[in-house]
Design an enzyme around this catalytic site. Structure first.
Site, PDB file in Angstrom:
ATOM      1  N   ASN A 138      -8.750   9.659 -15.092  1.00 33.06           N
ATOM      2  CA  ASN A 138      -8.143  10.475 -16.150  1.00 33.06           C
ATOM      3  C   ASN A 138      -8.405  11.960 -15.881  1.00 33.06           C
ATOM      4  OD1 ASN A 138      -6.735  10.966 -18.473  1.00 33.06           O
ATOM      5  ND2 ASN A 138      -8.407  10.452 -19.864  1.00 33.06           N
ATOM      6  N   SER A 141     -18.816  11.190 -31.386  1.00 35.67           N
ATOM      7  CA  SER A 141     -17.666  11.835 -32.024  1.00 35.67           C
ATOM      8  C   SER A 141     -17.808  11.789 -33.533  1.00 35.67           C
ATOM      9  CB  SER A 141     -16.406  11.078 -31.612  1.00 35.67           C
ATOM     10  OG  SER A 141     -15.332  11.417 -32.446  1.00 35.67           O
ATOM     11  N   TYR A 153     -11.537   2.740 -30.826  1.00 34.29           N
ATOM     12  CA  TYR A 153     -12.180   3.852 -30.111  1.00 34.29           C
ATOM     13  C   TYR A 153     -13.402   4.334 -30.903  1.00 34.29           C
ATOM     14  CZ  TYR A 153     -13.191   8.770 -29.334  1.00 34.29           C
ATOM     15  OH  TYR A 153     -13.858   9.960 -29.152  1.00 34.29           O
ATOM     16  N   LYS A 211     -17.839   4.194 -30.236  1.00 37.53           N
ATOM     17  CA  LYS A 211     -18.862   5.250 -30.373  1.00 37.53           C
ATOM     18  C   LYS A 211     -19.978   4.788 -31.321  1.00 37.53           C
ATOM     19  CE  LYS A 211     -16.926   8.184 -27.603  1.00 37.53           C
ATOM     20  NZ  LYS A 211     -17.511   8.453 -26.274  1.00 37.53           N
ATOM     21  N   PHE A 246     -16.710  17.450 -32.938  1.00 42.84           N
ATOM     22  CA  PHE A 246     -15.572  17.517 -33.848  1.00 42.84           C
ATOM     23  C   PHE A 246     -14.323  17.660 -32.969  1.00 42.84           C
ATOM     24  CE2 PHE A 246     -17.180  16.985 -38.127  1.00 42.84           C
ATOM     25  CZ  PHE A 246     -18.467  16.670 -37.783  1.00 42.84           C
ATOM     26  N   ASN A 296      -3.286  14.754 -28.677  1.00 44.25           N
ATOM     27  CA  ASN A 296      -4.053  15.731 -29.456  1.00 44.25           C
ATOM     28  C   ASN A 296      -3.215  16.960 -29.782  1.00 44.25           C
ATOM     29  OD1 ASN A 296      -6.549  14.516 -27.442  1.00 44.25           O
ATOM     30  ND2 ASN A 296      -6.786  14.449 -29.654  1.00 44.25           N
ATOM     31  N   ARG A 317      -9.279  19.844 -39.836  1.00 44.30           N
ATOM     32  CA  ARG A 317     -10.227  19.469 -38.783  1.00 44.30           C
ATOM     33  C   ARG A 317     -11.073  20.680 -38.422  1.00 44.30           C
ATOM     34  NH1 ARG A 317      -8.343  15.397 -40.046  1.00 44.30           N
ATOM     35  NH2 ARG A 317      -7.400  13.709 -38.813  1.00 44.30           N
ATOM     36  N   GLY A 376      -3.985   6.042 -39.447  1.00 41.58           N
ATOM     37  CA  GLY A 376      -5.378   6.170 -38.993  1.00 41.58           C
ATOM     38  C   GLY A 376      -5.957   7.566 -39.151  1.00 41.58           C
ATOM     39  N   ASP A 377      -5.117   8.570 -39.451  1.00 37.87           N
ATOM     40  CA  ASP A 377      -5.653   9.927 -39.622  1.00 37.87           C
ATOM     41  C   ASP A 377      -6.478  10.033 -40.906  1.00 37.87           C
ATOM     42  OD1 ASP A 377      -4.980  11.471 -37.442  1.00 37.87           O
ATOM     43  OD2 ASP A 377      -3.081  12.186 -38.281  1.00 37.87           O
TER      44      ASP A 377
HETATM   45  C1  UD1 Z   1      -9.484  12.117 -33.167  1.00 41.02           C
HETATM   46  C2  UD1 Z   1     -10.886  11.852 -33.635  1.00 41.02           C
HETATM   47  C3  UD1 Z   1     -11.878  12.468 -32.689  1.00 41.02           C
HETATM   48  C4  UD1 Z   1     -11.629  11.962 -31.305  1.00 41.02           C
HETATM   49  C5  UD1 Z   1     -10.234  12.363 -30.900  1.00 41.02           C
HETATM   50  C6  UD1 Z   1      -9.956  11.817 -29.509  1.00 41.02           C
HETATM   51  C7  UD1 Z   1     -11.159  11.684 -36.047  1.00 41.02           C
HETATM   52  C8  UD1 Z   1     -11.392  12.411 -37.312  1.00 41.02           C
HETATM   53  N1  UD1 Z   1     -11.104  12.417 -34.950  1.00 41.02           N
HETATM   54  O1  UD1 Z   1      -9.249  13.451 -33.380  1.00 41.02           O
HETATM   55  O2  UD1 Z   1     -13.173  12.134 -33.070  1.00 41.02           O
HETATM   56  O3  UD1 Z   1     -12.561  12.460 -30.416  1.00 41.02           O
HETATM   57  O4  UD1 Z   1      -9.299  11.794 -31.805  1.00 41.02           O
HETATM   58  O5  UD1 Z   1      -8.634  11.990 -29.146  1.00 41.02           O
HETATM   59  O6  UD1 Z   1     -11.017  10.484 -36.004  1.00 41.02           O
HETATM   60  N2  UD1 Z   1      -1.435  16.374 -35.186  1.00 41.02           N
HETATM   61  C9  UD1 Z   1      -0.128  16.686 -35.527  1.00 41.02           C
HETATM   62  N3  UD1 Z   1       0.838  16.592 -34.567  1.00 41.02           N
HETATM   63  C10 UD1 Z   1       0.564  16.202 -33.287  1.00 41.02           C
HETATM   64  C11 UD1 Z   1      -0.773  15.898 -32.941  1.00 41.02           C
HETATM   65  C12 UD1 Z   1      -1.748  15.980 -33.907  1.00 41.02           C
HETATM   66  O7  UD1 Z   1       0.165  17.039 -36.672  1.00 41.02           O
HETATM   67  O8  UD1 Z   1       1.495  16.131 -32.469  1.00 41.02           O
HETATM   68  C13 UD1 Z   1      -2.471  16.476 -36.211  1.00 41.02           C
HETATM   69  C14 UD1 Z   1      -3.152  15.160 -36.503  1.00 41.02           C
HETATM   70  O9  UD1 Z   1      -2.439  14.429 -37.452  1.00 41.02           O
HETATM   71  C15 UD1 Z   1      -4.500  15.642 -36.995  1.00 41.02           C
HETATM   72  C16 UD1 Z   1      -4.751  16.938 -36.207  1.00 41.02           C
HETATM   73  O10 UD1 Z   1      -3.468  17.326 -35.717  1.00 41.02           O
HETATM   74  O11 UD1 Z   1      -4.425  15.950 -38.359  1.00 41.02           O
HETATM   75  C17 UD1 Z   1      -5.685  16.761 -35.041  1.00 41.02           C
HETATM   76  O12 UD1 Z   1      -5.245  15.654 -34.282  1.00 41.02           O
HETATM   77  P1  UD1 Z   1      -5.887  15.296 -32.860  1.00 41.02           P
HETATM   78  O13 UD1 Z   1      -5.902  16.497 -32.003  1.00 41.02           O
HETATM   79  O14 UD1 Z   1      -5.159  14.088 -32.364  1.00 41.02           O
HETATM   80  O15 UD1 Z   1      -7.385  14.971 -33.170  1.00 41.02           O
HETATM   81  P2  UD1 Z   1      -8.040  13.961 -34.244  1.00 41.02           P
HETATM   82  O16 UD1 Z   1      -7.121  12.856 -34.569  1.00 41.02           O
HETATM   83  O17 UD1 Z   1      -8.593  14.778 -35.332  1.00 41.02           O
END
Ligand code: UD1
Length: 338
Positions: A36, A126, A151, A155, A180, A201, A233, A298-299
Site C-alpha cells: 500500500n 485510532s 477495522y 484496533k 484522530f 478519506n 473531526r 458508519g460515520d
Molecule cells: C475513520 C476513522 C479513523 C480511521 C480512518 C481510517 C472514525 C471516527 N475515524 O476516519 O479512526 O483511522 O477512518 O481511514 O471512525 N467525508 C466526506 N466526503 C468524502 C470523504 C469523507 O464528506 O468524500 C467526510 C466523512 O463523512 C467524515 C469526514 O469527511 O465526516 C472525515 O472522513 P475520513 O477522512 O474518511 O475519516 P474518518 O471516517 O473520520
C-alpha cells in the site's frame, strides 16, 4: 545510534515518522512490503534528510522473513508498528483480511520481540476505538470498545492484546497512540499520502477534486447536529503526529519496568467537513466543487481529542494548524500532478 524498526515505514504516517526519527538521531530501519505504498517514498525521505535508511521488503505476517530482519539488524532499541490496513468500508466487506493482517501481524511481532529481547513498542491505534463518545472532547479514559467497523475492532483487539502481553511480560513497554484524523504532507513536498484508487478519506478527495482528478466532492451528510450540519473531526498535521512517536520512544526509555500507556493524538479542536472545504479554499485560493449527499454508513457525528495527557506526560503539542496542513496537502498534490 539507537536502532528502531518501523513497520509500514514507507506509508503515509510511517514515512513522516522515519524523517523525524532521523532528525532526532535514531536509526530507523523500514520494514514494509509496499502493498500500500511505493518505493519512491524512500527517495523522498533521502531528499529531506540526506540519509537512506535500511529497508527490508517484508510482510510482517511472514514470520520467517521478519525473523531474519531481527537477526540481521542485531540490537534493536524499539519498534514502531504502523503496518496495517485502514479502509473502514473495505473492512466491513472483508473482515477476515483485516483481522488476519492487523491482529495477525501484531501477534507475530510480539512473538519476535520476545524472542529477540526487544522491549519497547509504539503502536498505531485510532480514535475509532471510541465510536461516538458520550462526552467531547474525548479523554483516554472514555469507554473504548465502541468501534463501529471491523477495522475499528482490530484496533480494540490489538490494544487489548498489548495490555495482556505487558501484564505477562513485566519488562515490556508499550505506548498506544490513538490518532484522530491525520492529514497534510511534509512541508518540503517530498513525501505525502498516496491513496490507491478513489480516496476514502476527506482531504485526499478534496485535493484530487481541486486538481481536477475528481469531478466533485460529496459531503456525506449535512443534517447532523453540528454547527453547519456536517460531521466534526479533529484533523492533525502528519508531521505533528510523527513527532509524537519520537517523543513516545524517548519517554519510554526513561522508564524502568512495564509500561502500557494510551495517548490521544489530536489537536483538541473539531472542524466540520464544510470548514475543511472552505479552509482549503482560503489556504490555497483554489475552489473545490462540492455538493451535499446522504450520510455515509458508519460515520460518527463528532469526535475530537482531549490532549492534556499527551501534553503533560509526553511534552507533546501541535505546531501546525488546519490551514497549514491543507496547504501542505495541496503542495504535495501539485507535485503528484493530475
Ligand atoms: C475513520 C476513522 C479513523 C480511521 C480512518 C481510517 C472514525 C471516527 N475515524 O476516519 O479512526 O483511522 O477512518 O481511514 O471512525 N467525508 C466526506 N466526503 C468524502 C470523504 C469523507 O464528506 O468524500 C467526510 C466523512 O463523512 C467524515 C469526514 O469527511 O465526516 C472525515 O472522513 P475520513 O477522512 O474518511 O475519516 P474518518 O471516517 O473520520
Amino acid at each position: 545510534m539507537k536502532k528502531v524498526i518501523v513497520t509500514g515505514g514507507a506509508g503515509f504516517i510511517g514515512s513522516h515518522t522515519v524523517v523525524e526519527l532521523l532528525a532526532a538521531g535514531y536509526e530507523p530501519v523500514i520494514v514494509d512490503d509496499l502493498r500500500n505504498s511505493e518505493e519512491g517514498v524512500l527517495k523522498g525521505i533521502a531528499a529531506i534528510t540526506g540519509r537512506s535508511p535500511r529497508f527490508h521488503r517484508v510482510d510482517c505476517n511472514d514470520r520467517m522473513a521478519f525473523d531474519r530482519v531481527f537477526r540481521e539488524e542485531g540490537q534493536v532499541h524499539g519498534v514502531i508498528h504502523f503496518a496495517a490496513y485502514k479502509a473502514v468500508g473495505e473492512s466491513v466487506s472483508e473482515p477476515l483480511k483485516y483481522y488476519h493482517n492487523n491482529v495477525g501481524s501484531l501477534t507475530v511481532l510480539l512473538g519476535l520481540m520476545a524472542e529477540h529481547g526487544v522491549k519497547r513498542l509504539v503502536f498505531s491505534s485510532s480514535c475509532t476505538v471510541y465510536g461516538q463518545p458520550e462526552q467531547l472532547p474525548v479523554t483516554e479514559s472514555s469507554p473504548d470498545r465502541n468501534a463501529n467497523s471491523p477495522y475499528g475492532y482490530t484496533k480494540v483487539v490489538c490494544e487489548q492484546l498489548l495490555r495482556d502481553q505487558c501484564h505477562a511480560d513485566p519488562l515490556l513497554q508499550a505506548v498506544l497512540l490513538r490518532y484522530f484524523n491525520p492529514i497534510g504532507a511534509h512541508p518540503s513536498g517530498h513525501i505525502g499520502e498516496l491513496p490507491l484508487g478513489v480516496p476514502n478519506n476527506l482531504v485526499p478527495f478534496v485535493t484530487q477534486t481541486a486538481a481536477g482528478i475528481r469531478k466533485q466532492l460529496i459531503v456525506h451528510g449535512a443534517d447532523y447536529a453540528t454547527r453547519d450540519g456536517s460531521c466534526v473531526r479533529d484533523y492533525i498535521h502528519v508531521v505533528d503526529l510523527a513527532r509524537a512517536h519520537v517523543m513516545a520512544l524517548d519517554w519510554m526509555a526513561g522508564k524502568v519496568g512495564s509500561v502500557c500507556e494510551v495517548f490521544n493524538l489530536g489537536t483538541g479542536e473539531g472542524n466540520t467537513v464544510l470548514e475543511v472545504v472552505h479552509g482549503f479554499e482560503e489556504a490555497t485560493g483554489v475552489k473545490v466543487h462540492h455538493s451535499i449527499g446522504p450520510r455515509r454508513p458508519g460515520d460518527v457525528e463528532s469526535v475530537y481529542a482531549e490532549t492534556s495527557k499527551s501534553r503533560d506526560v509526553l511534552g507533546w503539542t501541535c505546531t501546525y494548524g488546519l490551514k497549514d496542513a491543507l496547504r501542505d496537502a495541496w503542495n504535495w498534490q501539485q507535485r503528484l500532478g493530475a
